[in-house]
Design a protein around this motif. Structure first.
Motif, PDB file in Angstrom:
ATOM      1  N   LYS B 333       0.871  -1.172   0.000  1.00 50.81           N
ATOM      2  CA  LYS B 333       0.000   0.000   0.000  1.00 50.81           C
ATOM      3  C   LYS B 333       0.903   1.216   0.000  1.00 50.81           C
ATOM      4  O   LYS B 333       1.496   1.575   1.025  1.00 50.81           O
ATOM      5  CB  LYS B 333      -0.908  -0.020   1.232  1.00 50.81           C
ATOM      6  CG  LYS B 333      -2.062  -0.993   1.056  1.00 50.81           C
ATOM      7  CD  LYS B 333      -3.076  -0.925   2.167  1.00 50.81           C
ATOM      8  CE  LYS B 333      -4.227  -1.877   1.856  1.00 50.81           C
ATOM      9  NZ  LYS B 333      -4.957  -2.297   3.048  1.00 50.81           N
ATOM     10  N   GLU B 364      -5.347  -0.180  -3.084  1.00 52.06           N
ATOM     11  CA  GLU B 364      -6.407  -1.189  -3.027  1.00 52.06           C
ATOM     12  C   GLU B 364      -6.084  -2.244  -1.967  1.00 52.06           C
ATOM     13  O   GLU B 364      -4.968  -2.308  -1.453  1.00 52.06           O
ATOM     14  CB  GLU B 364      -6.554  -1.865  -4.398  1.00 52.06           C
ATOM     15  CG  GLU B 364      -7.211  -0.970  -5.440  1.00 52.06           C
ATOM     16  CD  GLU B 364      -7.223  -1.650  -6.796  1.00 52.06           C
ATOM     17  OE1 GLU B 364      -7.804  -2.749  -6.878  1.00 52.06           O
ATOM     18  OE2 GLU B 364      -6.639  -1.093  -7.736  1.00 52.06           O
ATOM     19  N   ASP B 365      -7.067  -3.100  -1.682  1.00 50.05           N
ATOM     20  CA  ASP B 365      -6.805  -4.112  -0.663  1.00 50.05           C
ATOM     21  C   ASP B 365      -5.850  -5.173  -1.203  1.00 50.05           C
ATOM     22  O   ASP B 365      -5.762  -5.407  -2.405  1.00 50.05           O
ATOM     23  CB  ASP B 365      -8.123  -4.742  -0.183  1.00 50.05           C
ATOM     24  CG  ASP B 365      -8.746  -5.587  -1.254  1.00 50.05           C
ATOM     25  OD1 ASP B 365      -8.616  -6.818  -1.187  1.00 50.05           O
ATOM     26  OD2 ASP B 365      -9.337  -5.002  -2.196  1.00 50.05           O
ATOM     27  N   LYS B 366      -5.149  -5.817  -0.278  1.00 47.50           N
ATOM     28  CA  LYS B 366      -4.059  -6.702  -0.688  1.00 47.50           C
ATOM     29  C   LYS B 366      -4.552  -7.989  -1.333  1.00 47.50           C
ATOM     30  O   LYS B 366      -3.870  -8.552  -2.193  1.00 47.50           O
ATOM     31  CB  LYS B 366      -3.164  -7.002   0.511  1.00 47.50           C
ATOM     32  CG  LYS B 366      -2.506  -5.711   1.001  1.00 47.50           C
ATOM     33  CD  LYS B 366      -1.155  -5.922   1.625  1.00 47.50           C
ATOM     34  CE  LYS B 366      -0.497  -4.563   1.806  1.00 47.50           C
ATOM     35  NZ  LYS B 366       0.778  -4.602   2.484  1.00 47.50           N
ATOM     36  N   THR B 368      -7.062  -8.320  -3.388  1.00 48.49           N
ATOM     37  CA  THR B 368      -7.267  -7.994  -4.802  1.00 48.49           C
ATOM     38  C   THR B 368      -5.925  -7.919  -5.528  1.00 48.49           C
ATOM     39  O   THR B 368      -5.756  -8.464  -6.630  1.00 48.49           O
ATOM     40  CB  THR B 368      -7.987  -6.631  -4.928  1.00 48.49           C
ATOM     41  OG1 THR B 368      -9.190  -6.702  -4.175  1.00 48.49           O
ATOM     42  CG2 THR B 368      -8.286  -6.293  -6.371  1.00 48.49           C
ATOM     43  N   GLU B 393      -2.995  -7.197   8.200  1.00 48.13           N
ATOM     44  CA  GLU B 393      -2.978  -7.524   6.768  1.00 48.13           C
ATOM     45  C   GLU B 393      -2.855  -9.037   6.566  1.00 48.13           C
ATOM     46  O   GLU B 393      -3.515  -9.613   5.711  1.00 48.13           O
ATOM     47  CB  GLU B 393      -1.808  -6.831   6.055  1.00 48.13           C
ATOM     48  CG  GLU B 393      -1.881  -5.314   6.041  1.00 48.13           C
ATOM     49  CD  GLU B 393      -2.871  -4.758   5.014  1.00 48.13           C
ATOM     50  OE1 GLU B 393      -3.680  -5.550   4.481  1.00 48.13           O
ATOM     51  OE2 GLU B 393      -2.847  -3.547   4.770  1.00 48.13           O
ATOM     52  N   ILE B 396      -6.225 -10.650   7.220  1.00 53.64           N
ATOM     53  CA  ILE B 396      -7.224 -10.428   6.160  1.00 53.64           C
ATOM     54  C   ILE B 396      -6.912 -11.292   4.945  1.00 53.64           C
ATOM     55  O   ILE B 396      -7.795 -11.932   4.377  1.00 53.64           O
ATOM     56  CB  ILE B 396      -7.260  -8.930   5.756  1.00 53.64           C
ATOM     57  CG1 ILE B 396      -7.795  -8.105   6.924  1.00 53.64           C
ATOM     58  CG2 ILE B 396      -8.115  -8.724   4.522  1.00 53.64           C
ATOM     59  CD1 ILE B 396      -7.616  -6.620   6.761  1.00 53.64           C
ATOM     60  N   GLU B 400      -9.309 -14.016   3.231  1.00 55.22           N
ATOM     61  CA  GLU B 400      -9.827 -13.824   1.875  1.00 55.22           C
ATOM     62  C   GLU B 400      -9.275 -14.863   0.899  1.00 55.22           C
ATOM     63  O   GLU B 400      -9.959 -15.287  -0.018  1.00 55.22           O
ATOM     64  CB  GLU B 400      -9.465 -12.417   1.358  1.00 55.22           C
ATOM     65  CG  GLU B 400     -10.084 -11.294   2.153  1.00 55.22           C
ATOM     66  CD  GLU B 400     -11.580 -11.206   1.937  1.00 55.22           C
ATOM     67  OE1 GLU B 400     -12.008 -11.307   0.768  1.00 55.22           O
ATOM     68  OE2 GLU B 400     -12.322 -11.068   2.931  1.00 55.22           O
TER      69      GLU B 400
END
Lengths: 90, 639
Positions: B333, B364-366, B368, B393, B396, B400
């Protein structure tokens, strides 16, 4: 630790090792009373007990661990001496 | 020694296990139990988990295929007690999506099982055979005052003995042999002087291990090198003399989870399931501080301050992994220009921008971004390892993207490199010169893409590449790379049949089998060995046809007409052997949709046939007298 407390803690260890929530222990409980308590499980039991109580059984003591009472007696002796040995440092 | 330290700790492992066991649906129960394999656990919890999963797999009919687990079989032949480590090996294998069956021969019966055969072992049909011997088994037989020559002669004798066992194991069971190195459990006799006494038992074990390593290299045997791995256990060994005397356990039960992971990762690597790509966060992961806040001058990297040196050492380790062939990527990020500037302008950076095959810095989110990295690099998510200092992080991403490996990092960056090595995610089962040039080939690919961008017509582009395809029979020297491709390729792989090096060598030893490997050169360099085709006679297709059992290609050379040129070679060779037809088989998997149209594109005609051994497959017919599609590749043939 009292004999009763040790027995309670040991029940936790036995239930984990034999994966059986229904196990209840008395000092007289032996391998004949518990399904799966064979020689390999015995080693597992010894090591799991050592880790749980943070003690180490001596080689000479291994042969005397025949029933739950034997486990409890040795644990009690070891936990007590440890506390005595550790107390000056505290 | 803290075991499995890279795995996250579960807040309530026992509770989760209990909960999972109560799940009535077997598929869902299995998936919940499998999730627990990814958490840190002691040996008792490992045994409990193993028991539950074993029972669950047994109730699921063909459970392994239903859940996308890859089945594999490992036999352990040992001179000591190993029953207690088998559950830990199985659970560690499940953590790598392998449903591993294990078979333990009675202790001390290894020699008999290898030399005379053992019925139970034969019917188990091991793919992997772990030979776990201990130092008590091998005695030097030389006196303490022996000379160097005496020592060498004794070592040679034991190595000859091991070679005989290895060869017997391979011949009899057609299995990949894994030899465990010897650990010295006896106390030292001389102290530091020990190494100066050729006749000392400790020197003998050390020399023997060295000789085992070089003999294994020559014989295609893999190592479970506990002599080296155990050394990293920070003062505590993996054994306990009490357990040895009590139960002849070389590995103490409490270290079974760690040992199991060491063993399982070798199986995973052999099956091509090691990870291939390291994705790095930037701020406080490869340098100290936040470059967006602290500026180029403010971040801590390089000589002169302890923290900067710690990060530099980690970068050197990462760069070395890159040189070894691990693909490096960045997922951060950050403002992309600010992040890239550190690589191009900071003089102390060990990692250069050119080391990074895919650089993603944005807001953006990691999860993705990790998906994007995988797709740009043509890799599956299960090939990625993501390293990030930020626990939130990590959490998450794990939630995901369960297939990405996200190791826990220690608090101190000085230990990042060691931790990454401990994970074993990049365990190798081969190492070839192709691995060394992989990073360059990613760069060369970028240049080729650049030309493609400038060229308007495809034909012109391919002609400018001046490609030469070198076809040859598969020689022993090609086997490591061939086996690597067989076990790693997922996308351009028509049948995804995995073979160990030993199985494959056995297969191609049959003169009726047509096995070809292909190398591709172009004006930018050598792409190395990039494709393998194996066609063999098959009862279903008769004497005049060869079934293409395996056709795979590295995705590095996609869209270059290599398929057409390769077909050209194989069809001519088949015709030369008097074969009339080639039968193509497409066996769909979750990963190979890319080649669903492969055979029709090459001019194969559909055949309405079903093979009960492979029910999902479609079959395709090609008359070897037909001309393959047009290509612009010069073909060179080595005999």
């Amino acid at each position: 630790m009292t004999e009763q407390e040790i027995l309670q803690e040991l029940t936790v260890v036995f239930r984990d090792v034999f994966d059986d929530e229904s196990i209840t222990l008395t000092p007289e409980t032996t391998a004949d009373d518990i399904n799966g308590w064979d020689s390999q499980a015995h080693v597992t039991l010894v090591v799991a007990t050592e880790m749980h109580f943070k003690i180490k059984f001596r080689t000479a003591e291994l042969e005397s661990l025949r029933n739950v009472g034997d486990f409890a007696r040795l644990i009690r002796a070891r936990v007590t001496t440890m506390h005595v040995a550790e107390s000056p440092a505290r | 020694m803290e075991q499995l330290a890279w795995l996250p700790a579960h807040t309530d492992f026992a509770g989760a296990l209990k909960w999972a066991r109560q799940e009535a649906d077997a598929e869902r129960r299995l998936s919940q139990l499998l999730e627990l394999c990814g958490y840190r656990r002691d040996f008792v919890a490992t045994e409990r988990l193993d028991r539950s999963i074993g029972a669950c797999l047994a109730t699921l009919d063909a459970g392994a295929s239903a859940t996308q687990l890859q089945p594999a079989r490992l036999a352990i032949l040992s001179s000591h007690t190993v029953d207690h480590v088998a559950p830990a090996i199985r659970i560690a294998a499940l953590g790598r999506r392998i449903a591993l069956s294990t078979h333990v021969t009675g202790y001390g019966l290894h020699r008999q099982a290898l030399m005379d055969g053992e019925r139970a072992l034969s019917s188990f049909a091991p793919q992997f055979l772990l030979l776990a011997l201990d130092a008590h088994e091998v005695q030097s037989g030389v006196p303490l005052d022996a000379s160097e020559q005496g020592l060498a002669a004794s070592v040679d004798q034991w190595i000859d003995d091991l070679r005989i066992l290895w060869r017997a194991g391979r011949r009899r069971y057609n299995a990949q042999i894994i030899q465990q190195t010897f650990v010295d459990t006896a106390p030292s006799l001389f102290g530091s002087y020990e190494g100066l006494v050729p006749g000392s038992p400790r020197v003998f074990i050390e020399r023997l291990n060295d000789a085992v390593r070089s003999a294994a290299r020559a014989e295609g045997v893999l190592l479970l090198d506990i002599a080296w791995l155990g050394r990293q256990c920070h003062g505590e060994g993996i054994g306990d003399p009490v357990r040895w005397h009590q139960a002849k356990q070389l590995i103490a039960p409490q270290f079974a989870p760690q040992y199991g992971d060491w063993a399982a990762r070798i199986v995973a690597a052999s099956l091509g399931l090691s990870r291939k790509c390291l994705v790095l966060d930037l701020d406080n992961t490869i340098w100290g501080g936040v470059v967006g806040d602290d500026g180029l001058e403010g971040i801590r990297i390089g000589q002169g301050d302890p923290l900067g040196e710690a990060f530099l050492a980690f970068q050197h380790h990462v760069a070395a992994l890159g040189k070894r062939g691990i693909v490096l990527a960045v997922c951060s990020k950050n403002d992309p220009a600010v992040a890239e500037r550190v690589f191009s302008e900071h003089p102390e950076m060990a990692l250069r921008r050119s080391d990074i095959a895919c650089f993603v810095a944005n807001w953006e989110d990691k999860a993705t971004n990790l998906r994007r990295i995988a797709s740009e690099l043509n890799l599956g998510l299960e090939s990625l390892v993501f390293v990030d200092d930020n626990p939130a992080e990590r959490h998450i991403v794990r939630r995901e993207l369960a297939s990405v490996a996200v190791p826990e990092l220690p608090d101190d960056p000085a230990n990042y490199g060691g931790r990454l090595a401990d994970t074993g995610y990049f365990e190798a089962a081969t190492f070839t010169s192709d691995d060394l040039t992989r990073a360059q080939s990613y760069q060369a690919n970028a240049e080729r893409h650049a030309i493609l961008g400038r060229t308007t017509d495809m034909e012109g582009y391919l002609k400018t590449l001046s490609m030469t395809l070198v076809a040859s029979a598969i020689r022993p020297v090609d086997l490591p790379r061939v086996s690597q491709l067989i076990n790693k390729s997922n996308q351009f792989n028509l049948t995804t049949r995995r073979y160990t090096e030993a199985e494959f060598a056995h297969l191609i030893a049959d003169p009726r089998v047509l096995a070809v490997c292909f190398r591709l050169r172009d004006r930018f360099g050598d792409n190395g060995l990039i494709s393998v085709i194996l066609a063999r006679p098959d009862e279903q297709w008769g004497r005049n046809a060869l079934l293409i059992d395996t056709w795979l290609m590295s995705c590095r050379v996609l869209g270059r007409q290599v398929e057409a040129a390769a077909l050209d070679v194989v069809a001519k060779e088949a015709a030369h052997r008097g074969t009339h037809a080639l039968i193509g088989e497409y066996r769909p998997t979750a990963r190979n949709a890319l080649v669903a149209e492969h055979y029709p594109k090459l001019g194969f005609k559909p055949v309405a046939a079903v093979d009960t051994r492979s029910p999902g497959s479609t079959f395709w017919h090609f008359d070897v007298e037909n001309a393959p599609p047009l290509h612009f590749i010069t073909v060179e043939r080595l005999s």
